[in-house]
Design a protein around this motif. Structure first.
Motif: not given
Length: 755
Positions: A297-303, A306-321
């Protein structure tokens, strides 16, 4: 080299204040469909030899322009080329805002500039990402020319990696990252530098950045053979769901969903968010089913703040057997004890998982200065059951081992990039600092029987490891045709190991290492670049070994150089050629079932890399990579100087067809000849030549795909080792080739829907 570096730094420092350049053109390049900024777009000034490449914000700037009319040629792989005519005047900035339209790849639009010094091979990578059908994280790694991988533990274990005459094991000599998060695990329970990339969903990848050798100031630990850096997409073109199924009960389900609706995002392209989810299952071709399953599972948010600050937030989770059949001895198959896809111990396998959180903030301080910051955290789980020697040490219960750890990993990076003028020449400097901290609890190696741990430990302890660094990197156009890159990096390591097995107090060790770099690139003509790359890097040792050695050989050095060229032959052929050498102060060989890292001594590798990409027709493309290496151990007799499993020659390539009616096809090969499996070359691996094919049809909403692996049904060995083992009824051990068989002929079909 140190004197030359010192002189370069002195000159750069003296002239860095000369930033009073008022004749310039600047601009921003975006994708027409998503309105997101495009990085690595090439902008050439037709009237001069000047060229620039857009940064992560899609921005570029040209300084030192006389008052005149200039024609800019804007090109990027997979986009229609554009030209713009502008007037540059004193004390006046001309600003360009362009949106590039996507198109079929045309190699005629690929440009060669002197600004691509450290990114020359990325042109190759960008072409491959546009052409090749990528289905798995393994396919993503194979986009690096000359990089081979092998899976030998049921699909859930990190792949074994081969590059530039290295058996890299699982990551000892290649630095791998995703969105700046390190993939390599230091002081790992299974091996130093262990790099499990299975948390990455292929459809979320936007860009592949790679480089070979130790020449990159921004890349630290494990960057000896090179580095591979993946960047995920900021936004999805469309929502998509996909289902795949194939032989051996193989299936895959995928969903890619925009959280912010596309129409709303196009009205406000400064904000985007999406989520991706994937599930895989397979029993594999083995007699004992693998029951391999993995979720991502992967999620990403970008915003834009103002006019000069670019923020990226992402999160992921993985499991395997998974279950695994492991490596099998040749004699067991020849004697008919097991089949080619059988096993001696079918209780091998394991489970693993990783959770990532990543925050990236890019701030435009002014039109020439950018501050990048990153804060990341990972929680990691790992348990692996293996049996390499069967009944060698314990004729009754067998030799199965359990490797286990839980880890918390966090870090912070910052980089200040400034474009300036050195006299009348464009230049760029980067100052950076960062830290990474690993806390591993209960890292353990113990005996087991059929996955039941015994109360017999080989190693057990808690590890605390810190790596902090600073670096300074400078690039300057000495002339319109000659570019210099000089950098220096300092890394500091601190190790703390509490040996719980021996109830001892924590041991400590620390050390620092300095890594200078110096690279030159000369644009011989409009279609040919010549370059020289030199540098020093290192690969760190396991904390448990470093503490026991009182801090000796914490970060053995690697010294290398490349002499090469990249360019075009005519309109439709792009190539890269490099002659290289790399010397290591210390080879590391991890012996997993004994919890030790064996020092292999000094080594030297020399080789030739060649890559060719050609457009045979408007719809047909061909590619080939051929790599030769001569890896040897130094200071040992010649009849004992082979580096086990290190490839001497390898090649991969194929044909790709893209038709205007949505039909795509690909036919590929991988060729890895036999190579020494031990230092004396008395045991050799079995070489292989394997073909894969893909056929795909797409329209506005639907996509159908047919994938054939091992088209000719070749018997081939994927992973191979020279191992001493004993079967249950054998009186004496035998040393011979042990292997994991490669996948036989198999078919997978898929259907996807975009909306």
């Amino acid at each position: 080299m140190k004197r030359l570096l010192s002189l370069s730094f002195f000159c750069l420092t003296i002239f860095s204040a000369a930033n009073a350049n008022h004749h310039y053109i600047k601009g921003v390049i975006k994708d027409e469909q998503t309105q997101l900024p495009l990085s690595f777009v090439t902008i050439s000034v037709k009237e001069t030899a000047k060229a620039a490449i857009t940064d992560e914000l899609g921005k570029f700037i040209f300084g030192d322009l006389k008052e005149s009319t200039y024609t800019l040629v804007i090109s990027s792989i997979g986009y229609m080329q554009q030209t713009v005519t502008l007037q540059s005047a004193e004390d006046e900035a001309q600003t360009v805002h362009l949106s590039l339209r996507r198109s079929y790849l045309a190699l005629a639009d690929v440009t060669v500039t002197a600004n691509t010094l450290l990114h020359s091979t990325n042109t190759i990578g960008a072409i491959d990402m546009k052409l090749r059908p990528v289905r798995t994280s393994q396919d993503l790694l194979r986009c690096v020319p000359g990089l081979f991988i092998a899976q030998h533990a049921g699909g859930g274990k990190a792949e074994q990696i081969f590059l530039r005459g290295f058996d890299i094991d699982h990551g000892t000599d290649v630095n791998i990252s995703v969105d700046g998060i390190p993939v390599n695990m230091v002081s790992h329970a299974h091996g130093q530098g262990y790099a499990d990339l299975h948390f990455l969903i292929p459809e979320t990848i936007e860009k592949l950045d790679f480089g070979k050798g130790p020449y990159y100031t921004g890349k630290g630990d494990f960057t000896t053979a090179g580095y591979v850096a993946f960047t995920t997409k900021d936004a999805l073109d469309n929502n998509e769901v996909k289902l795949e199924a194939g032989n051996f009960s193989t299936m895959r389900a995928l969903a890619l969903l925009n959280i912010i609706p596309k129409q709303k995002r196009l009205k406000n392209p400064n904000q985007s968010a999406y989520i991706a989810a994937e599930y895989n299952y397979s029993n594999g071709p083995f007699t004992s089913p693998q029951y391999f399953n993995r979720y991502n599972v992967f999620a990403k948010y970008r915003t834009l703040i103002g006019k000069k600050n670019l923020l990226n937030i992402s999160a992921s989770d993985f499991g395997s057997k998974w279950n695994a059949s492991g490596q099998i001895p040749e004699r067991a198959v020849k004697q008919g004890l097991i089949g080619r896809f059988g096993s001696i111990d079918d209780s091998e396998g394991g489970s693993t998982g990783r959770t990532n959180i990543n925050l990236q903030l890019k701030t435009q301080l002014n039109e020439r200065t950018t501050l990048s910051q990153q804060l990341f955290y990972s929680n990691y789980r790992f348990e692996l059951f293996s049996n390499f020697t069967f009944f060698l040490n314990d004729p009754v219960n067998g030799d199965e081992i359990r490797q286990y750890e839980k880890r918390n990993l966090g870090g912070y990076n910052m980089a200040l990039q400034k474009k300036w003028a050195l006299g009348n020449r464009d230049a760029e400097s980067t100052w950076s600092a960062g830290s990474r901290y690993d806390a591993t609890n209960g890292s353990r190696l113990s005996r087991a029987v059929k996955r039941m741990p015994l109360n017999e430990d080989y190693a057990w302890g808690n590890i605390r490891q810190l790596n902090s660094w600073v670096y300074w990197d400078n690039a300057i156009a000495i002339t319109d045709k000659l570019q210099l890159n000089a950098g220096v990096r300092y890394d500091y390591f601190y190790f703390n190991y509490a040996d719980l097995l021996r109830n001892a107090q924590a041991g400590k060790a620390h050390a620092g290492t300095l890594s200078p770099k110096l690279n030159l690139n000369y644009r011989l003509s409009n279609v040919l670049n010549l370059y020289v790359k030199t540098g020093k890097s290192f690969h760190s040792n396991d904390a448990r070994v470093s503490v026991l050695q009182n801090g000796r050989q914490i970060a053995p050095a690697a010294y290398g150089f490349d002499i090469g060229a990249d360019g075009k032959l005519g309109e439709h052929v792009f190539f890269n050629l490099a002659f290289w050498q790399l010397n290591l102060d210390q080879e590391f060989v991890y012996v997993g079932d004994e919890a030790i890292v064996e020092p292999g001594g000094k080594s030297r590798r020399r080789g030739i890399d060649f890559s060719l990409r050609t457009q045979i027709a408007k719809w047909l493309y061909a590619d080939v990579d051929a790599n030769y290496a001569s890896p040897v151990l130094l200071n040992v007799p010649k009849n004992e100087n082979r580096i086990p499993l290190a490839p001497r020659f390898s090649s991969m390539g194929g044909l790709s067809a893209k038709f205007s009616k949505g039909i795509e096809a690909s036919l590929r090969y991988r060729w890895l000849p036999a190579r020494p499996a031990n230092e004396t070359n008395t045991v050799r691996t079995r070489g292989y030549f394997v073909n894969d094919a893909v056929l795909r049809y797409s329209n506005n909403h639907w996509q159908y795909q047919l994938t054939i692996e091992n088209l000719l049904n070749t018997d081939w060995n994927e992973a191979q080792f020279d191992t001493e083992s004993r079967l249950r009824n054998e009186q004496e051990p035998v040393t011979e080739l042990h292997y994991t068989p490669g996948v036989p002929f198999s078919i997978r079909v898929g259907v996807g829907y975009r909306f």
